[in-house]
Every structure is written in structure tokens, then in C-alpha cells.
Design an enzyme around this catalytic site. Structure first.
Site, PDB file in Angstrom:
ATOM      1  N   THR A  33     -15.917 -67.948 107.233  1.00 52.51           N
ATOM      2  CA  THR A  33     -16.266 -66.535 106.352  1.00 52.51           C
ATOM      3  C   THR A  33     -16.667 -67.415 104.931  1.00 52.51           C
ATOM      4  O   THR A  33     -16.302 -68.240 104.638  1.00 52.51           O
ATOM      5  CB  THR A  33     -15.175 -65.479 106.189  1.00 52.51           C
ATOM      6  OG1 THR A  33     -14.608 -64.972 107.292  1.00 52.51           O
ATOM      7  CG2 THR A  33     -16.086 -64.540 104.959  1.00 52.51           C
TER       8      THR A  33
ATOM      9  N   ASP B  69      12.762 -86.423  97.011  1.00 53.71           N
ATOM     10  CA  ASP B  69      11.698 -84.761  95.978  1.00 53.71           C
ATOM     11  C   ASP B  69      11.678 -85.015  94.208  1.00 53.71           C
ATOM     12  O   ASP B  69      12.339 -86.460  94.356  1.00 53.71           O
ATOM     13  CB  ASP B  69      12.631 -84.125  96.656  1.00 53.71           C
ATOM     14  CG  ASP B  69      12.086 -82.248  95.333  1.00 53.71           C
ATOM     15  OD1 ASP B  69      11.083 -82.887  94.691  1.00 53.71           O
ATOM     16  OD2 ASP B  69      12.678 -81.300  95.438  1.00 53.71           O
TER      17      ASP B  69
ATOM     18  N   ASN C  93     -14.121 -81.683  93.346  1.00 53.08           N
ATOM     19  CA  ASN C  93     -13.691 -81.422  95.309  1.00 53.08           C
ATOM     20  C   ASN C  93     -13.494 -82.249  95.932  1.00 53.08           C
ATOM     21  O   ASN C  93     -14.219 -82.754  96.910  1.00 53.08           O
ATOM     22  CB  ASN C  93     -14.782 -79.951  96.123  1.00 53.08           C
ATOM     23  CG  ASN C  93     -13.883 -78.939  94.951  1.00 53.08           C
ATOM     24  OD1 ASN C  93     -13.888 -78.486  93.744  1.00 53.08           O
ATOM     25  ND2 ASN C  93     -14.035 -77.537  95.933  1.00 53.08           N
TER      26      ASN C  93
ATOM     27  N   PHE D 187     -17.632 -66.646 100.991  1.00 51.45           N
ATOM     28  CA  PHE D 187     -17.064 -65.756 100.618  1.00 51.45           C
ATOM     29  C   PHE D 187     -18.585 -65.339  99.262  1.00 51.45           C
ATOM     30  O   PHE D 187     -18.490 -66.351  98.170  1.00 51.45           O
ATOM     31  CB  PHE D 187     -15.824 -66.505 100.256  1.00 51.45           C
ATOM     32  CG  PHE D 187     -14.494 -66.783 100.760  1.00 51.45           C
ATOM     33  CD1 PHE D 187     -14.630 -65.736 102.122  1.00 51.45           C
ATOM     34  CD2 PHE D 187     -13.833 -67.782 100.884  1.00 51.45           C
ATOM     35  CE1 PHE D 187     -12.982 -66.078 102.661  1.00 51.45           C
ATOM     36  CE2 PHE D 187     -12.865 -68.410 101.109  1.00 51.45           C
ATOM     37  CZ  PHE D 187     -12.362 -67.177 102.465  1.00 51.45           C
TER      38      PHE D 187
ATOM     39  N   LYS E 275      -2.040 -77.024  86.319  1.00 54.62           N
ATOM     40  CA  LYS E 275      -2.595 -78.353  85.593  1.00 54.62           C
ATOM     41  C   LYS E 275      -2.887 -78.037  84.446  1.00 54.62           C
ATOM     42  O   LYS E 275      -2.753 -79.257  83.858  1.00 54.62           O
ATOM     43  CB  LYS E 275      -3.820 -78.362  86.630  1.00 54.62           C
ATOM     44  CG  LYS E 275      -3.893 -78.202  88.653  1.00 54.62           C
ATOM     45  CD  LYS E 275      -2.709 -80.303  88.025  1.00 54.62           C
ATOM     46  CE  LYS E 275      -2.691 -80.309  89.846  1.00 54.62           C
ATOM     47  NZ  LYS E 275      -1.534 -81.565  90.107  1.00 54.62           N
TER      48      LYS E 275
ATOM     49  N   TYR F 131      -1.377 -72.147  90.596  1.00 53.35           N
ATOM     50  CA  TYR F 131      -2.002 -73.574  91.124  1.00 53.35           C
ATOM     51  C   TYR F 131      -3.113 -73.907  89.056  1.00 53.35           C
ATOM     52  O   TYR F 131      -2.376 -74.968  88.746  1.00 53.35           O
ATOM     53  CB  TYR F 131      -2.648 -73.712  91.999  1.00 53.35           C
ATOM     54  CG  TYR F 131      -3.609 -74.664  91.591  1.00 53.35           C
ATOM     55  CD1 TYR F 131      -3.131 -76.189  92.603  1.00 53.35           C
ATOM     56  CD2 TYR F 131      -4.912 -74.809  91.914  1.00 53.35           C
ATOM     57  CE1 TYR F 131      -3.663 -77.271  92.729  1.00 53.35           C
ATOM     58  CE2 TYR F 131      -5.178 -76.134  91.358  1.00 53.35           C
ATOM     59  CZ  TYR F 131      -4.290 -77.074  91.625  1.00 53.35           C
ATOM     60  OH  TYR F 131      -5.101 -78.211  92.077  1.00 53.35           O
TER      61      TYR F 131
ATOM     62  N   ARG G  52     -20.315 -76.850  94.077  1.00 54.41           N
ATOM     63  CA  ARG G  52     -19.019 -77.475  93.383  1.00 54.41           C
ATOM     64  C   ARG G  52     -19.698 -79.064  93.792  1.00 54.41           C
ATOM     65  O   ARG G  52     -20.734 -78.816  94.672  1.00 54.41           O
ATOM     66  CB  ARG G  52     -17.923 -77.201  94.809  1.00 54.41           C
ATOM     67  CG  ARG G  52     -16.724 -75.827  94.990  1.00 54.41           C
ATOM     68  CD  ARG G  52     -16.568 -75.724  93.566  1.00 54.41           C
ATOM     69  NE  ARG G  52     -15.542 -73.756  93.913  1.00 54.41           N
ATOM     70  CZ  ARG G  52     -16.153 -73.195  93.203  1.00 54.41           C
ATOM     71  NH1 ARG G  52     -17.476 -72.831  92.519  1.00 54.41           N
ATOM     72  NH2 ARG G  52     -15.338 -72.413  93.773  1.00 54.41           N
TER      73      ARG G  52
ATOM     74  N   ARG H  30     -14.482 -64.093  97.013  1.00 58.79           N
ATOM     75  CA  ARG H  30     -13.070 -64.341  96.934  1.00 58.79           C
ATOM     76  C   ARG H  30     -12.394 -64.200  95.438  1.00 58.79           C
ATOM     77  O   ARG H  30     -13.394 -64.889  94.672  1.00 58.79           O
ATOM     78  CB  ARG H  30     -12.934 -65.586  97.548  1.00 58.79           C
ATOM     79  CG  ARG H  30     -11.366 -66.203  97.802  1.00 58.79           C
ATOM     80  CD  ARG H  30     -11.035 -67.558  98.425  1.00 58.79           C
ATOM     81  NE  ARG H  30     -11.591 -68.562  97.793  1.00 58.79           N
ATOM     82  CZ  ARG H  30     -11.033 -69.750  97.811  1.00 58.79           C
ATOM     83  NH1 ARG H  30     -10.837 -70.358  98.817  1.00 58.79           N
ATOM     84  NH2 ARG H  30     -11.965 -71.043  97.162  1.00 58.79           N
TER      85      ARG H  30
ATOM     86  N   SER I 221      -7.229 -81.376  87.495  1.00 53.45           N
ATOM     87  CA  SER I 221      -8.503 -81.012  88.329  1.00 53.45           C
ATOM     88  C   SER I 221      -9.122 -80.054  87.585  1.00 53.45           C
ATOM     89  O   SER I 221      -8.792 -79.820  85.875  1.00 53.45           O
ATOM     90  CB  SER I 221      -7.357 -79.100  88.644  1.00 53.45           C
ATOM     91  OG  SER I 221      -8.632 -78.918  89.551  1.00 53.45           O
TER      92      SER I 221
HETATM   93  C1  UD1 Z   1     -10.044 -74.717  94.447  1.00 56.03           C
HETATM   94  C2  UD1 Z   1      -9.369 -75.044  93.728  1.00 56.03           C
HETATM   95  C3  UD1 Z   1     -10.003 -76.399  92.694  1.00 56.03           C
HETATM   96  C4  UD1 Z   1      -8.303 -76.730  93.178  1.00 56.03           C
HETATM   97  C5  UD1 Z   1      -8.858 -77.179  94.935  1.00 56.03           C
HETATM   98  C6  UD1 Z   1      -7.832 -77.595  95.954  1.00 56.03           C
HETATM   99  C7  UD1 Z   1      -9.946 -72.954  91.926  1.00 56.03           C
HETATM  100  C8  UD1 Z   1     -10.497 -71.941  91.133  1.00 56.03           C
HETATM  101  N1  UD1 Z   1     -10.027 -73.859  92.314  1.00 56.03           N
HETATM  102  O1  UD1 Z   1     -11.219 -75.379  94.428  1.00 56.03           O
HETATM  103  O2  UD1 Z   1      -8.368 -76.303  91.156  1.00 56.03           O
HETATM  104  O3  UD1 Z   1      -8.443 -78.717  92.587  1.00 56.03           O
HETATM  105  O4  UD1 Z   1      -8.972 -75.995  96.056  1.00 56.03           O
HETATM  106  O5  UD1 Z   1      -8.666 -77.995  96.559  1.00 56.03           O
HETATM  107  O6  UD1 Z   1      -9.240 -72.782  91.356  1.00 56.03           O
HETATM  108  N2  UD1 Z   1     -15.095 -71.092 101.049  1.00 56.03           N
HETATM  109  C9  UD1 Z   1     -15.798 -70.548 101.263  1.00 56.03           C
HETATM  110  N3  UD1 Z   1     -15.111 -70.390 103.042  1.00 56.03           N
HETATM  111  C10 UD1 Z   1     -14.029 -70.165 102.786  1.00 56.03           C
HETATM  112  C11 UD1 Z   1     -12.939 -71.472 102.322  1.00 56.03           C
HETATM  113  C12 UD1 Z   1     -14.035 -72.059 100.627  1.00 56.03           C
HETATM  114  O7  UD1 Z   1     -16.704 -70.048 101.499  1.00 56.03           O
HETATM  115  O8  UD1 Z   1     -13.115 -70.364 104.293  1.00 56.03           O
HETATM  116  C13 UD1 Z   1     -16.291 -71.286 100.183  1.00 56.03           C
HETATM  117  C14 UD1 Z   1     -15.484 -71.339  98.511  1.00 56.03           C
HETATM  118  O9  UD1 Z   1     -15.038 -70.125  98.072  1.00 56.03           O
HETATM  119  C15 UD1 Z   1     -15.446 -71.785  97.451  1.00 56.03           C
HETATM  120  C16 UD1 Z   1     -16.114 -73.164  98.029  1.00 56.03           C
HETATM  121  O10 UD1 Z   1     -16.153 -73.331  99.361  1.00 56.03           O
HETATM  122  O11 UD1 Z   1     -16.749 -71.592  97.207  1.00 56.03           O
HETATM  123  C17 UD1 Z   1     -15.005 -74.155  98.308  1.00 56.03           C
HETATM  124  O12 UD1 Z   1     -13.743 -73.390  98.109  1.00 56.03           O
HETATM  125  P1  UD1 Z   1     -12.186 -74.355  98.346  1.00 56.03           P
HETATM  126  O13 UD1 Z   1     -12.452 -75.533  98.999  1.00 56.03           O
HETATM  127  O14 UD1 Z   1     -11.356 -73.574  98.467  1.00 56.03           O
HETATM  128  O15 UD1 Z   1     -12.387 -74.927  96.624  1.00 56.03           O
HETATM  129  P2  UD1 Z   1     -12.121 -74.297  95.673  1.00 56.03           P
HETATM  130  O16 UD1 Z   1     -11.843 -73.126  95.058  1.00 56.03           O
HETATM  131  O17 UD1 Z   1     -13.375 -75.325  94.527  1.00 56.03           O
END
Ligand code: UD1
Length: 340
Positions: free
Chosen positions: A219, A60, A182, A221, A156, A152, A234, A297, A126
């Protein structure tokens, strides 16, 4: 002479791809990982890609005594510090777990660097430190930082502050905060990739898991964001490009004889919406994805993408792979896993 690099979290998603890039560039990575968030499949994958398994120390990063023993054993050229929790939703439920682990891990590393005279550190930061960009969605390193929307994100944000304050007190250190956008995709061999524990919270693993039937449906969001198609935008960066950025960052620090502290965006400079990701996936996989719109979300940033000029000017790094490449590699990796 071996150039040892300590890679904390080196069995994780970005860590394991960076280990490959380090070996390909002549470094000897020493992986520190206690496998709490990594899968042992990665050991087989690294061995197949590299032809050998780099040294792995199962410890760790917060364990002071164990970390000291590692620093006593090796003379490190530099450290790449990935080991941290990264699930935004979980961090809201268990903030103390996030603050304790993510911050004390970084502090432990910095303390050992000072104690043993190790100069170079690359920290996994990040784009979350930019929060929701106010007007201009393309952010550069001097864009204002905004308060993050989750514990989280704060780890950072505070991590970068710890780096800054430590540099002020110890200007001989060479420190770099890489602000990842991302990360997506997998190594082209499909031997290593992202391995979400439990239900994925990130978009692309959710897409590929839905397509193979591990999840029933995706889903999306929200559908009325002020973007070109109503879904969030993104900057998706291929994990191998991101891995290369760490090698460039390390080389930059090594060349820097005096101390330095830099923050550098690592993205592609291009924004992609959720719907564009879905259609890219359907095109490359020839699969029809089962998805529907759902509520927004909480805490989601509407739109953000990187200005990557600094990465190019300072590190000589630019992303080479496209979102198509990333989606193809993520899909091949999911198929590889589903055959296991
Ligand atoms: C999030 C964190 C980022 C972090 C990353 C880690 C925030 C705001 N963002 O990024 O800091 O480095 O995770 O990997 O803290 N989406 C859907 N359906 C889903 C999953 C995601 O629609 O089931 C959409 C989300 O609304 C978003 C996009 O896909 O618009 C990307 O989401 P996600 O992959 O979770 O990344 P972030 O939210 O950008």
C-alpha cells in the site's frame, strides 16, 4: 595494537554492516547484542564476508553490571551505540518500552564512558529530529529541530539532548550524533542485510517482500501530498555508505584531542518519492509489483532530504552508491533469504 570499538546493536541491520566497515578499516569491533531484534543469520553472513566472526557478547545494553564487566575487560578506542528499538508504529503502542530501553541504554553507555575514561561515542540519531521541515525540505544541521511525531522520534530527540547535556558537564568527551536519513540496501555479497521481524514497516523491505510473495501487496500511503507525484519524498542512503560514515566519524573523534560535540546529517542529498522507488525496483528486478494507493499514514513527513555539506567538510565523507545500487542490493538480499 588492537583498536577495540564497542558496537552495541552490532548484530542488527546498520550495526552488522558497520562491523564489516570497521574490520576493513583496521578496527577490532566487539559486538554487544542480545539478539532480541536481530537474526542469527547475521553470524554466518559476517563470517563469510570477513573470514572470521568478531567477538559477540550477548548482553542487554541496559544491564549495568554486565556492561561494567565489558568495560573492565576492554580498553575501548570508541563506542558506536546502535542498540535501540526503531519501529515508529510500535513506539506509539508501547511508549514506555521505547523510552525505557532507548534512553537507559544510552545513559548506561555514557555512565560507563565516564567511569572508565572512554572518550569517543557515535550515537545513532535520525532525521526524525527535524520533524516536518517547514518550508525548505533540504535540511542542514542548523535547520530548526521540530517535535517528532512518535515516541521513537522523541527517544532520538531526547537522546541528542542527553548527549548535549553530558557534554556540557564533561567537555573532555568527544561525541557525535549521526542523523541518518533512510537506510536501505544490503552488503553487495548478499550475506548480510535488513531482517525485519514480522511485517516490515519500512518501504523497501515491504517492496522486496511483496515481490517474493511474502506480502500480498504494497500500500502506498497517500497520493495527494504536495510533491512532484503526490507521494512522500525521502533521502534513501545505502547502508554500506552509512556504515562508512561511522568509520569516518570515529576517525574524526580520535583525531580530536580536545572534547567536541557534533551533529552530522548522513544522507545522499537527493530526495526520491515512493513512486520513484517502485519504478526503480520494477526496472532493476524486472518484476511487476502488486501495489495500490491507500490512506495516508499518520505522522508521515511529506518531504525531507539532507544537506550533506557538513559530513563532507568535517568527516570527509560522501555517499558513493546510488539508489539503484541500494535497490539492486536489497533485491539480491531478499532473493538470498527466500532461497534459505
Ligand atoms: C521512519 C522514521 C524515521 C526512522 C525510520 C527507521 C519518522 C517520521 N520516520 O522513516 O525516523 O529513522 O523510519 O527506518 O519517524 N511507505 C508506503 N508504504 C509502506 C511503507 C512506507 O507508502 O508500506 C512510505 C511512507 O509513507 C514514507 C516512505 O514510504 O513516505 C518511507 O517510509 P519508511 O520506510 O517507513 O521510512 P520513514 O517513515 O521515512
Amino acid at each position: 595494537m588492537s583498536k577495540y570499538v564497542l558496537v552495541t546493536g552490532g548484530a542488527g541491520y546498520i550495526g552488522s554492516h558497520t562491523v564489516v566497515a570497521l574490520v576493513e578499516n583496521g578496527y577490532t569491533p566487539i559486538i554487544l547484542d542480545d539478539f532480541r531484534n536481530a537474526n542469527r543469520i547475521v553470524l554466518e553472513g559476517l563470517t563469510k564476508i570477513l573470514g572470521f566472526l568478531p567477538e559477540i557478547i550477548e548482553v542487554d545494553v541496559c544491564d549495568d553490571k554486565a556492561l561494567r564487566a565489558i568495560f573492565q575487560k576492554y580498553s575501548f578506542e570508541g563506542i558506536i551505540h546502535f542498540a535501540a528499538y526503531k519501529a515508529v508504529g510500535e513506539s506509539v503502542q508501547t511508549p514506555l518500552k521505547y523510552y525505557q530501553n532507548n534512553l537507559s541504554g544510552l545513559i548506561n553507555i555514557l555512565n560507563k564512558m565516564l567511569e572508565f575514561g572512554v572518550k569517543n561515542l557515535v550515537f545513532s540519531s535520525s532525521c526524525t529530529v527535524y520533524g516536518e521541515p517547514k518550508k525548505i525540505k533540504e535540511v542542514s544541521e542548523d535547520s530548526p529541530k521540530n517535535l517528532p511525531s512518535s515516541p521513537y522520534g522523541y527517544t532520538k530527540w531526547i537522546g541528542e539532548q542527553i548527549m548535549e547535556d553530558t557534554f556540557l558537564a564533561h567537555p573532555e568527551l568527544c561525541l557525535i550524533n549521526l542523523r541518518y536519513f533512510n537506510p536501505v540496501g544490503a552488503h553487495k555479497s548478499s550475506f548480510i542485510g535488513e531482517f525485519p521481524l514480522g511485517k516490515p514497516s519500512n518501504l523497501l523491505p515491504f517492496v522486496t517482500q511483496t515481490a517474493v510473495g511474502k506480502q500480498d501487496f504494497l500500500t502506498v500511503f497517500g497520493n495527494d501530498y504536495p510533491t512532484r507525484d503526490g507521494t512522500c519524498i525521502r533521502d534513501y542512503i545505502h547502508v554500506m555508505d552509512l556504515a562508512e560514515a561511522h568509520v569516518k566519524a570515529l576517525a574524526f573523534l580520535e583525531d580530536h584531542k580536545k572534547g567536541c560535540l557534533e551533529a552530522v546529517n548522513i544522507g545522499t542529498g537527493k530526495g526520491t518519492s515512493v513512486l520513484e522507488i517502485i519504478s526503480c525496483f520494477e526496472e532493476v528486478s524486472k518484476c511487476k509489483l502488486n501495489w495500490s494507493f491507500g490512506p495516508k499514514r499518520e505522522g508521515d513527513v511529506v518531504e525531507i532530504f539532507a544537506n550533506c555539506d557538513k559530513a563532507s567538510n568535517l568527516l570527509g565523507w560522501k555517499s558513493k552508491l546510488s539508489i539503484n545500487d541500494a535497490v539492486i542490493d536489497a533485491w539480491k538480499w531478499e532473493l538470498f533469504l527466500s532461497e534459505k
